[in-house]
Motif scaffolding. Structure first.
Motif, PDB file in Angstrom:
ATOM      1  N   PHE A 271       0.825  -1.210   0.000  1.00 40.10           N
ATOM      2  CA  PHE A 271       0.000   0.000   0.000  1.00 40.10           C
ATOM      3  C   PHE A 271       0.859   1.259   0.000  1.00 40.10           C
ATOM      4  O   PHE A 271       0.528   2.242  -0.649  1.00 40.10           O
ATOM      5  CB  PHE A 271      -0.951  -0.003   1.194  1.00 40.10           C
ATOM      6  CG  PHE A 271      -2.115  -0.942   1.048  1.00 40.10           C
ATOM      7  CD1 PHE A 271      -3.262  -0.541   0.371  1.00 40.10           C
ATOM      8  CD2 PHE A 271      -2.065  -2.219   1.572  1.00 40.10           C
ATOM      9  CE1 PHE A 271      -4.338  -1.403   0.230  1.00 40.10           C
ATOM     10  CE2 PHE A 271      -3.138  -3.092   1.436  1.00 40.10           C
ATOM     11  CZ  PHE A 271      -4.274  -2.684   0.761  1.00 40.10           C
ATOM     12  N   ASP A 272       1.978   1.220   0.746  1.00 41.05           N
ATOM     13  CA  ASP A 272       2.841   2.398   0.793  1.00 41.05           C
ATOM     14  C   ASP A 272       3.417   2.702  -0.585  1.00 41.05           C
ATOM     15  O   ASP A 272       3.519   3.870  -0.977  1.00 41.05           O
ATOM     16  CB  ASP A 272       3.983   2.178   1.797  1.00 41.05           C
ATOM     17  CG  ASP A 272       3.488   2.162   3.231  1.00 41.05           C
ATOM     18  OD1 ASP A 272       2.360   2.628   3.462  1.00 41.05           O
ATOM     19  OD2 ASP A 272       4.223   1.685   4.111  1.00 41.05           O
ATOM     20  N   ARG A 273       3.791   1.653  -1.309  1.00 40.34           N
ATOM     21  CA  ARG A 273       4.368   1.864  -2.638  1.00 40.34           C
ATOM     22  C   ARG A 273       3.307   2.341  -3.626  1.00 40.34           C
ATOM     23  O   ARG A 273       3.590   3.108  -4.532  1.00 40.34           O
ATOM     24  CB  ARG A 273       5.011   0.563  -3.129  1.00 40.34           C
ATOM     25  CG  ARG A 273       6.039   0.754  -4.232  1.00 40.34           C
ATOM     26  CD  ARG A 273       6.723  -0.550  -4.573  1.00 40.34           C
ATOM     27  NE  ARG A 273       5.826  -1.431  -5.305  1.00 40.34           N
ATOM     28  CZ  ARG A 273       5.920  -2.756  -5.289  1.00 40.34           C
ATOM     29  NH1 ARG A 273       6.832  -3.359  -4.565  1.00 40.34           N
ATOM     30  NH2 ARG A 273       5.069  -3.490  -5.990  1.00 40.34           N
ATOM     31  N   PHE A 274       2.081   1.866  -3.445  1.00 38.26           N
ATOM     32  CA  PHE A 274       0.994   2.257  -4.343  1.00 38.26           C
ATOM     33  C   PHE A 274       0.452   3.651  -4.015  1.00 38.26           C
ATOM     34  O   PHE A 274      -0.233   4.259  -4.847  1.00 38.26           O
ATOM     35  CB  PHE A 274      -0.147   1.237  -4.281  1.00 38.26           C
ATOM     36  CG  PHE A 274      -1.168   1.391  -5.373  1.00 38.26           C
ATOM     37  CD1 PHE A 274      -0.915   0.910  -6.653  1.00 38.26           C
ATOM     38  CD2 PHE A 274      -2.380   2.029  -5.144  1.00 38.26           C
ATOM     39  CE1 PHE A 274      -1.850   1.051  -7.673  1.00 38.26           C
ATOM     40  CE2 PHE A 274      -3.325   2.181  -6.148  1.00 38.26           C
ATOM     41  CZ  PHE A 274      -3.052   1.691  -7.417  1.00 38.26           C
ATOM     42  N   ALA A 275       0.776   4.164  -2.834  1.00 37.02           N
ATOM     43  CA  ALA A 275       0.202   5.434  -2.391  1.00 37.02           C
ATOM     44  C   ALA A 275       0.486   6.564  -3.367  1.00 37.02           C
ATOM     45  O   ALA A 275      -0.366   7.427  -3.611  1.00 37.02           O
ATOM     46  CB  ALA A 275       0.730   5.792  -1.001  1.00 37.02           C
ATOM     47  N   GLN A 276       1.700   6.571  -3.950  1.00 35.91           N
ATOM     48  CA  GLN A 276       2.047   7.639  -4.896  1.00 35.91           C
ATOM     49  C   GLN A 276       1.102   7.642  -6.095  1.00 35.91           C
ATOM     50  O   GLN A 276       0.717   8.699  -6.594  1.00 35.91           O
ATOM     51  CB  GLN A 276       3.488   7.469  -5.358  1.00 35.91           C
ATOM     52  CG  GLN A 276       3.777   6.112  -5.983  1.00 35.91           C
ATOM     53  CD  GLN A 276       5.260   5.884  -6.224  1.00 35.91           C
ATOM     54  OE1 GLN A 276       5.970   6.800  -6.590  1.00 35.91           O
ATOM     55  NE2 GLN A 276       5.716   4.655  -6.034  1.00 35.91           N
ATOM     56  N   LEU A 277       0.715   6.439  -6.560  1.00 34.31           N
ATOM     57  CA  LEU A 277      -0.224   6.346  -7.670  1.00 34.31           C
ATOM     58  C   LEU A 277      -1.645   6.648  -7.209  1.00 34.31           C
ATOM     59  O   LEU A 277      -2.434   7.240  -7.950  1.00 34.31           O
ATOM     60  CB  LEU A 277      -0.160   4.963  -8.302  1.00 34.31           C
ATOM     61  CG  LEU A 277       1.189   4.570  -8.915  1.00 34.31           C
ATOM     62  CD1 LEU A 277       1.127   3.146  -9.460  1.00 34.31           C
ATOM     63  CD2 LEU A 277       1.597   5.540 -10.007  1.00 34.31           C
ATOM     64  N   GLY A 278      -1.965   6.229  -5.995  1.00 35.12           N
ATOM     65  CA  GLY A 278      -3.294   6.503  -5.451  1.00 35.12           C
ATOM     66  C   GLY A 278      -3.573   7.990  -5.361  1.00 35.12           C
ATOM     67  O   GLY A 278      -4.676   8.449  -5.667  1.00 35.12           O
ATOM     68  N   GLU A 279      -2.561   8.762  -4.951  1.00 38.01           N
ATOM     69  CA  GLU A 279      -2.729  10.215  -4.856  1.00 38.01           C
ATOM     70  C   GLU A 279      -2.974  10.826  -6.239  1.00 38.01           C
ATOM     71  O   GLU A 279      -3.809  11.722  -6.401  1.00 38.01           O
ATOM     72  CB  GLU A 279      -1.492  10.837  -4.210  1.00 38.01           C
ATOM     73  CG  GLU A 279      -1.322  10.466  -2.739  1.00 38.01           C
ATOM     74  CD  GLU A 279       0.004  10.937  -2.176  1.00 38.01           C
ATOM     75  OE1 GLU A 279       0.756  11.608  -2.918  1.00 38.01           O
ATOM     76  OE2 GLU A 279       0.272  10.636  -1.000  1.00 38.01           O
ATOM     77  N   LEU A 280      -2.249  10.340  -7.242  1.00 39.07           N
ATOM     78  CA  LEU A 280      -2.445  10.838  -8.600  1.00 39.07           C
ATOM     79  C   LEU A 280      -3.809  10.415  -9.146  1.00 39.07           C
ATOM     80  O   LEU A 280      -4.457  11.168  -9.874  1.00 39.07           O
ATOM     81  CB  LEU A 280      -1.327  10.317  -9.504  1.00 39.07           C
ATOM     82  CG  LEU A 280       0.082  10.835  -9.167  1.00 39.07           C
ATOM     83  CD1 LEU A 280       1.135  10.082  -9.975  1.00 39.07           C
ATOM     84  CD2 LEU A 280       0.181  12.331  -9.428  1.00 39.07           C
ATOM     85  N   ALA A 281      -4.246   9.204  -8.783  1.00 39.98           N
ATOM     86  CA  ALA A 281      -5.553   8.722  -9.236  1.00 39.98           C
ATOM     87  C   ALA A 281      -6.680   9.561  -8.635  1.00 39.98           C
ATOM     88  O   ALA A 281      -7.670   9.871  -9.306  1.00 39.98           O
ATOM     89  CB  ALA A 281      -5.732   7.254  -8.875  1.00 39.98           C
ATOM     90  N   VAL A 282      -6.544   9.953  -7.353  1.00 32.10           N
ATOM     91  CA  VAL A 282      -7.566  10.786  -6.713  1.00 32.10           C
ATOM     92  C   VAL A 282      -7.635  12.150  -7.387  1.00 32.10           C
ATOM     93  O   VAL A 282      -8.727  12.726  -7.547  1.00 32.10           O
ATOM     94  CB  VAL A 282      -7.265  10.925  -5.206  1.00 32.10           C
ATOM     95  CG1 VAL A 282      -8.130  12.026  -4.589  1.00 32.10           C
ATOM     96  CG2 VAL A 282      -7.518   9.616  -4.493  1.00 32.10           C
ATOM     97  N   LYS A 283      -6.483  12.661  -7.813  1.00 32.04           N
ATOM     98  CA  LYS A 283      -6.481  13.945  -8.529  1.00 32.04           C
ATOM     99  C   LYS A 283      -7.246  13.835  -9.843  1.00 32.04           C
ATOM    100  O   LYS A 283      -8.006  14.744 -10.204  1.00 32.04           O
ATOM    101  CB  LYS A 283      -5.030  14.374  -8.793  1.00 32.04           C
ATOM    102  CG  LYS A 283      -4.909  15.667  -9.592  1.00 32.04           C
ATOM    103  CD  LYS A 283      -3.459  16.008  -9.866  1.00 32.04           C
ATOM    104  CE  LYS A 283      -3.358  17.237 -10.767  1.00 32.04           C
ATOM    105  NZ  LYS A 283      -1.948  17.564 -11.111  1.00 32.04           N
ATOM    106  N   ARG A 284      -7.060  12.728 -10.559  1.00 32.65           N
ATOM    107  CA  ARG A 284      -7.733  12.584 -11.858  1.00 32.65           C
ATOM    108  C   ARG A 284      -9.185  12.162 -11.702  1.00 32.65           C
ATOM    109  O   ARG A 284     -10.051  12.577 -12.473  1.00 32.65           O
ATOM    110  CB  ARG A 284      -6.961  11.549 -12.712  1.00 32.65           C
ATOM    111  CG  ARG A 284      -7.542  11.303 -14.096  1.00 32.65           C
ATOM    112  CD  ARG A 284      -7.658  12.589 -14.912  1.00 32.65           C
ATOM    113  NE  ARG A 284      -6.364  13.247 -15.066  1.00 32.65           N
ATOM    114  CZ  ARG A 284      -6.188  14.564 -14.952  1.00 32.65           C
ATOM    115  NH1 ARG A 284      -7.204  15.372 -14.682  1.00 32.65           N
ATOM    116  NH2 ARG A 284      -4.983  15.087 -15.098  1.00 32.65           N
ATOM    117  N   THR A 285      -9.468  11.296 -10.718  1.00 27.68           N
ATOM    118  CA  THR A 285     -10.837  10.820 -10.493  1.00 27.68           C
ATOM    119  C   THR A 285     -11.162  10.967  -9.006  1.00 27.68           C
ATOM    120  O   THR A 285     -10.987  10.025  -8.224  1.00 27.68           O
ATOM    121  CB  THR A 285     -10.990   9.351 -10.928  1.00 27.68           C
ATOM    122  OG1 THR A 285      -9.901   8.573 -10.364  1.00 27.68           O
ATOM    123  CG2 THR A 285     -10.951   9.214 -12.439  1.00 27.68           C
TER     124      THR A 285
END
Length: 318
Positions: A271-285
């Motif tokens: 989850f920690d490694r995916f967090a960087q992508l999760g933050e970008l995903a929340v920005k887009r969606t």
């Protein structure tokens, strides 16, 4: 056809693959091959009787910088020269097609209506059924164990049975061997003294919770979407979205050989490694933040050195 991993079809990476289908590549021949794949998907269920869950909803590719807009326009020109109906659309038009997206930072998008998504395991089984109907023999629970090479030619494939075929073994005389072993491709290449520039890496995607205000049917009609500037991609998945990405610090897997046995296995979630992508995903969606994470999938996916297909004759052999 012998299974490289001694198990069954789809047991390696296919069963957990995301299933986005894009046709445009940098070469005309590769693009043509992918166009023919889509043509096959359209009629595969009717031909074989096996459901493939093909959704020809189109695909969006976003541009969030002037340089990316230039890239999209170049890709669109190339696509049209290949006969693909890609067009550059406005951020508002992209949002009309994919209402869950934010247009923040988006300057333009490319839309290709003949792309889509499919269930990888189902389409594999349908292709296998079609192959059997045309005379192919597929030997599951059978491991390719050794390849004999005479000069610059493969001559014999040695195989070993496992599970209910344990104790069985044999050989197949051949004029040609096709290495389509996925993440075992590196090892199969080594059997023949050939270098295959591809290996598996850990690849994660998340399945969101239900998206408020949207039914699975409504979501299922939306196109897939890629945002390369934010390293994320999307496709509809049941009551929510599948959100994947390309982690800069992902890990290789099986560089010294895939552990044996390895069947339908996943890695622990990072989850920690995916967090960087999760933050970008929340920005887009932004809806992702309210929907939450239903599940995080972390599995091995084979990639080549340039992320394109490895095809053709290997240099070491004729």
């Amino acid at each position: 056809m012998c299974s490289s991993d001694l198990h069954q079809l789809t047991d390696g990476a296919t069963w957990h693959a995301a299933g986005l289908v894009g046709q445009l590549r940098s070469s005309r021949n590769t693009t043509r091959m992918l166009e023919q794949s889509v043509e096959m998907y359209r009629g595969l269920e009717a031909e074989t009787g096996q459901a493939v869950d093909w959704h020809e909803t189109g695909s969006l590719r976003l541009a969030c910088s002037p340089e990316r807009v230039k890239e999209l326009r170049r890709l669109t020109t190339m696509a049209k020269s290949f006969g693909l109906p890609m067009e550059v659309v406005s951020p508002q038009r992209a949002q009309d097609l994919f209402p869950l997206m934010s247009t923040t930072d988006v300057l333009a998008a490319a839309f290709l209506p003949t792309d889509g998504y499919i269930d990888p395991a189902s389409v594999t089984m349908a292709i296998a059924r079609g192959a059997r109907n045309r005379g192919a023999r597929i030997c599951e629970f059978t491991r390719a164990s050794r390849i004999e090479v005479d000069g610059r030619h493969c001559t014999t494939l040695h195989w070993e049975g496992t599970h209910e075929h344990a104790g069985e073994s044999g050989t197949i005389e051949c004029d040609m061997i096709v290495n389509a072993a996925g993440m075992w491709g590196l090892e199969v290449g080594r059997m023949a003294g050939a270098r295959v520039p591809a290996l598996a890496v850990e690849h994660q995607y998340m399945l969101s919770g239900p998206i408020e205000g949207y039914t699975p049917v409504e979501l299922g009609k939306m196109p897939t979407m890629r945002d390369p500037d934010h390293l994320v991609y999307y496709k509809p998945d049941g009551p929510g979205l599948l959100v994947g990405g390309y982690e800069p610090d992902t890990l290789p897997f099986g560089t010294d050989g895939i552990p044996w046995p390895f069947r339908r296995q996943l890695f622990d979630e990072h989850f920690d490694r995916f967090a960087q992508l999760g933050e970008l995903a929340v920005k887009r969606t932004p809806c992702i933040e309210q929907a939450g994470i239903r599940k995080l999938i972390n599995g091995p996916i084979p990639y080549s050195a340039d992320a394109d297909f490895v095809m053709g004759r290997v240099p070491e052999l004729d």
